[in-house]
Design a protein around this motif. Structure first.
Motif, PDB file in Angstrom:
ATOM      1  N   LEU A   1      46.341  32.853  36.090  1.00 53.51           N
ATOM      2  CA  LEU A   1      46.239  33.349  37.351  1.00 53.51           C
ATOM      3  C   LEU A   1      44.778  34.118  37.675  1.00 53.51           C
ATOM      4  N   THR A   2      43.779  33.748  38.618  1.00 53.34           N
ATOM      5  CA  THR A   2      42.622  34.133  38.585  1.00 53.34           C
ATOM      6  C   THR A   2      42.533  35.306  39.793  1.00 53.34           C
ATOM      7  N   ILE A   3      41.849  36.325  39.815  1.00 53.62           N
ATOM      8  CA  ILE A   3      41.654  37.144  40.831  1.00 53.62           C
ATOM      9  C   ILE A   3      40.113  37.586  41.125  1.00 53.62           C
ATOM     10  N   SER A   4      39.847  37.784  42.374  1.00 58.76           N
ATOM     11  CA  SER A   4      38.608  38.131  42.804  1.00 58.76           C
ATOM     12  C   SER A   4      38.562  38.728  44.173  1.00 58.76           C
ATOM     13  N   SER A   5      37.470  39.030  44.548  1.00 62.80           N
ATOM     14  CA  SER A   5      37.565  39.670  45.883  1.00 62.80           C
ATOM     15  C   SER A   5      36.081  39.497  46.726  1.00 62.80           C
ATOM     16  N   ALA A   6      36.214  39.926  47.851  1.00 64.11           N
ATOM     17  CA  ALA A   6      34.854  39.968  48.556  1.00 64.11           C
ATOM     18  C   ALA A   6      33.923  41.208  48.259  1.00 64.11           C
ATOM     19  N   GLY A   7      34.653  42.154  47.892  1.00 66.47           N
ATOM     20  CA  GLY A   7      34.056  43.402  47.760  1.00 66.47           C
ATOM     21  C   GLY A   7      32.516  43.510  46.941  1.00 66.47           C
ATOM     22  N   LYS A   8      32.881  43.125  45.746  1.00 63.85           N
ATOM     23  CA  LYS A   8      31.799  43.243  44.796  1.00 63.85           C
ATOM     24  C   LYS A   8      30.864  42.164  45.152  1.00 63.85           C
ATOM     25  N   THR A   9      31.093  40.838  45.597  1.00 65.31           N
ATOM     26  CA  THR A   9      30.386  39.818  45.819  1.00 65.31           C
ATOM     27  C   THR A   9      29.228  40.054  47.125  1.00 65.31           C
ATOM     28  N   PHE A  10      29.913  40.641  47.975  1.00 71.45           N
ATOM     29  CA  PHE A  10      29.343  40.562  49.271  1.00 71.45           C
ATOM     30  C   PHE A  10      28.988  42.029  49.737  1.00 71.45           C
ATOM     31  N   SER A  11      29.090  42.960  48.737  1.00 67.74           N
ATOM     32  CA  SER A  11      28.817  44.407  48.906  1.00 67.74           C
ATOM     33  C   SER A  11      29.725  45.044  50.231  1.00 67.74           C
ATOM     34  N   ALA A  12      30.998  44.922  50.225  1.00 68.66           N
ATOM     35  CA  ALA A  12      31.938  45.252  51.116  1.00 68.66           C
ATOM     36  C   ALA A  12      33.075  45.844  50.418  1.00 68.66           C
ATOM     37  N   THR A  13      32.718  46.738  49.541  1.00 67.15           N
ATOM     38  CA  THR A  13      34.087  47.443  48.522  1.00 67.15           C
ATOM     39  C   THR A  13      34.950  48.037  49.403  1.00 67.15           C
ATOM     40  N   GLY A  14      34.641  48.729  50.542  1.00 69.02           N
ATOM     41  CA  GLY A  14      35.511  49.456  51.458  1.00 69.02           C
ATOM     42  C   GLY A  14      36.454  48.674  52.134  1.00 69.02           C
ATOM     43  N   TRP A  15      36.275  47.421  52.298  1.00 70.86           N
ATOM     44  CA  TRP A  15      36.999  46.201  53.209  1.00 70.86           C
ATOM     45  C   TRP A  15      38.303  45.966  52.507  1.00 70.86           C
ATOM     46  N   LYS A  16      38.329  46.095  51.199  1.00 73.24           N
ATOM     47  CA  LYS A  16      39.486  45.709  50.216  1.00 73.24           C
ATOM     48  C   LYS A  16      40.058  44.666  50.639  1.00 73.24           C
ATOM     49  N   VAL A  17      39.523  43.330  50.495  1.00 75.18           N
ATOM     50  CA  VAL A  17      39.798  42.033  50.598  1.00 75.18           C
ATOM     51  C   VAL A  17      39.855  41.226  49.334  1.00 75.18           C
ATOM     52  N   GLY A  18      40.844  41.086  48.727  1.00 75.28           N
ATOM     53  CA  GLY A  18      41.109  40.283  47.355  1.00 75.28           C
ATOM     54  C   GLY A  18      42.134  39.261  47.370  1.00 75.28           C
ATOM     55  N   TRP A  19      42.093  38.399  46.440  1.00 76.67           N
ATOM     56  CA  TRP A  19      42.840  37.459  46.260  1.00 76.67           C
ATOM     57  C   TRP A  19      43.526  36.981  45.041  1.00 76.67           C
ATOM     58  N   VAL A  20      44.272  36.460  44.811  1.00 78.09           N
ATOM     59  CA  VAL A  20      44.855  35.637  43.516  1.00 78.09           C
ATOM     60  C   VAL A  20      45.171  34.412  43.689  1.00 78.09           C
ATOM     61  N   SER A  21      44.964  33.539  42.772  1.00 77.61           N
ATOM     62  CA  SER A  21      45.094  32.027  42.746  1.00 77.61           C
ATOM     63  C   SER A  21      45.586  31.684  41.428  1.00 77.61           C
ATOM     64  N   GLY A  22      46.370  30.474  41.580  1.00 78.34           N
ATOM     65  CA  GLY A  22      46.870  29.993  40.526  1.00 78.34           C
ATOM     66  C   GLY A  22      48.163  28.962  40.743  1.00 78.34           C
ATOM     67  N   PRO A  23      48.922  28.760  39.745  1.00 77.93           N
ATOM     68  CA  PRO A  23      50.332  27.843  39.999  1.00 77.93           C
ATOM     69  C   PRO A  23      50.904  28.522  40.810  1.00 77.93           C
ATOM     70  N   ALA A  24      51.540  27.557  41.926  1.00 75.81           N
ATOM     71  CA  ALA A  24      52.129  28.054  42.947  1.00 75.81           C
ATOM     72  C   ALA A  24      53.309  28.994  42.587  1.00 75.81           C
ATOM     73  N   GLU A  25      54.386  28.613  41.582  1.00 75.41           N
ATOM     74  CA  GLU A  25      55.351  29.438  41.423  1.00 75.41           C
ATOM     75  C   GLU A  25      54.977  30.903  40.884  1.00 75.41           C
ATOM     76  N   ALA A  26      53.710  30.945  39.957  1.00 76.48           N
ATOM     77  CA  ALA A  26      53.199  32.372  39.860  1.00 76.48           C
ATOM     78  C   ALA A  26      52.768  33.274  40.753  1.00 76.48           C
ATOM     79  N   VAL A  27      51.951  32.481  41.932  1.00 74.35           N
ATOM     80  CA  VAL A  27      51.746  33.187  42.934  1.00 74.35           C
ATOM     81  C   VAL A  27      52.826  33.640  43.903  1.00 74.35           C
ATOM     82  N   ALA A  28      53.770  32.748  43.833  1.00 75.69           N
ATOM     83  CA  ALA A  28      55.032  33.238  44.703  1.00 75.69           C
ATOM     84  C   ALA A  28      55.481  34.501  44.088  1.00 75.69           C
ATOM     85  N   ALA A  29      55.657  34.528  42.723  1.00 72.89           N
ATOM     86  CA  ALA A  29      56.097  35.652  42.059  1.00 72.89           C
ATOM     87  C   ALA A  29      55.354  36.876  42.392  1.00 72.89           C
ATOM     88  N   VAL A  30      54.009  36.854  42.516  1.00 75.95           N
ATOM     89  CA  VAL A  30      52.984  38.043  42.761  1.00 75.95           C
ATOM     90  C   VAL A  30      53.276  38.281  44.358  1.00 75.95           C
TER      91      VAL A  30
END
Length: 386
Positions: free
Chosen positions: A226-255
């Motif tokens: 499961l891979t986690i990332s966000s827009a905050g660090k890459t695009f200097s918008a840490t206060g927006w709190k926009v992140g994501w997790v990606s990976g196998p469908a069953e694991a993403v469904a669990a999250v």
């Protein structure tokens, strides 16, 4: 009545960042303790957020995330890493990477399961593991090269290992895990049938010849990562709190099952803006790392000039320095005195450790600041030479 906080969260009180920020305010010090930029991200992204607000996108977004951001995350993973994702089932938008980490650990770990991670670790890792009632097992990365120690890492695994929590590029050390190190970690994850949860929020903030290798691209890892990332660090918008997790469908469904009962949804008008940012040209991504590399070099030179021993980071916002050459024996006390002595704030690396002795005199400084701020910090650090 007795202290009401549950026992597993004892020890997770006021963060070191709050304490050091308070000292910065009290002494008028340059705050290099907390890792957030003091400039805004790409104008196209900012304009898109304004347009989303003006366009009425201010109510609950869809639970998994707005479609354009789900598609943008999938397109990003394909564009940069050749990872093919179904945006409808293999991507989930979260309220920053911090929620993604917490929701993932809560979704995958039963009480008593073990989580392998590296220390020093980002402080929310330990708290999220404790919230799940899981057990933290660590392998120490040691100054100055922070290389993975195979014997120590292998000793952290057991029959109860449920997942490996990995951060690369790594906060607080600035280390970028090598392909060989990642293959070692992955071989152990496969041997012990463990998930790998990889926090890659600094993925585009890599310098020089260092290469960020997503774990999901390694052989046999797509189906257990499961891979986690966000827009905050890459695009200097840490206060927006926009992140994501990606990976196998069953694991993403669990999250997703857990996440919906934490924040439900969030960051409504910022989600489409993050989608715009992810689709910006290669020159935008290149400028992010180039600009930060110059800032890194400026602060590294200043710290070395002040008499500290420095581990030059290959990525992130952060540089770790050893204050022992200045006579320091305890980084926490050194950091508490630094705002008064030199008018600068850092944070002791020992607070990110179980093995406090491994980082007894190490201090983390953030260089994601305007050049004039860094120049002033370097000037003030000169007071340590006297």
């Amino acid at each position: 009545m007795a202290y009401p906080l549950v026992a597993r969260m004892h020890g997770f009180g006021t963060t070191i960042f709050a304490e050091m920020t308070g000292l910065a305010t009290e002494h008028g010090a340059v705050n290099l303790g907390q890792g957030f930029p003091d400039t805004d991200g790409p104008q196209e992204m900012l304009d898109a957020a304004k347009a989303a607000i003006d366009g009425g996108r201010n109510q609950y977004p869809p639970g998994p995330g707005v479609p354009e951001l789900l598609e943008a995350v999938a397109a990003h993973q394909s564009r940069f890493y050749g990872i093919d994702l179904d945006p409808r089932s293999e991507v989930l938008v979260t309220v920053g990477a911090t929620e993604a980490i917490a929701a993932t650990i809560l979704a995958l770990c039963e009480a008593g399961d073990e989580v392998v991670t590296f220390e020093p670790y980002y402080d929310s890792y330990a708290a999220s593991i404790a919230l799940a009632g899981a057990v933290r097992r660590t392998s120490v990365l040691r100054f100055p090269d922070f290389a993975v120690d195979e014997e120590s890492l292998r000793a952290a695994f057991s029959s109860r290992t449920r997942l490996v929590l990995l951060n690369t590029p790594h906060n607080p050390t600035g280390k970028v895990f090598t392909r060989d190190e990642l293959e070692l970690i992955c071989s152990l994850a496969r041997e012990f049938d463990a998930w790998v949860v990889t926090d890659e929020v600094y993925e585009h903030l890599v310098f020089g010849d260092a290469e960020h290798v997503p774990v999901a691209t390694l052989p046999g890892m797509r189906e257990r990562t499961l891979t986690i990332s966000s827009a905050g660090k890459t695009f200097s918008a840490t206060g927006w709190k926009v992140g994501w997790v990606s990976g196998p469908a069953e694991a993403v469904a669990a999250v997703r099952t857990v996440k919906q009962f934490l924040t439900f949804v969030g960051s409504g008008p910022f989600q489409p803006a993050a989608a715009v940012a992810l689709g910006l040209g290669d020159e935008v991504y290149a400028s992010l790392s180039t600009s930060l590399e110059a800032k890194r070099d400026l602060l590294v030179a200043g710290l070395q000039g002040a008499g500290l021993e420095v581990s030059v980071p290959d990525g992130t916002y952060f540089v770790v320095a050893d204050a022992a050459p200045l006579g320091a024996t305890d980084a926490l006390e050194f950091c508490r005195s630094l705002p008064l002595r030199a008018g600068v704030v850092g944070v002791p690396v020992s607070v990110f450790h179980d093995d406090v002795a491994a980082a007894r005199t190490l201090v983390r400084f953030a260089f994601c600041k305007r050049d004039e701020v860094l120049h002033e910090a370097v000037r003030r650090l000169g007071a340590l030479r006297t």
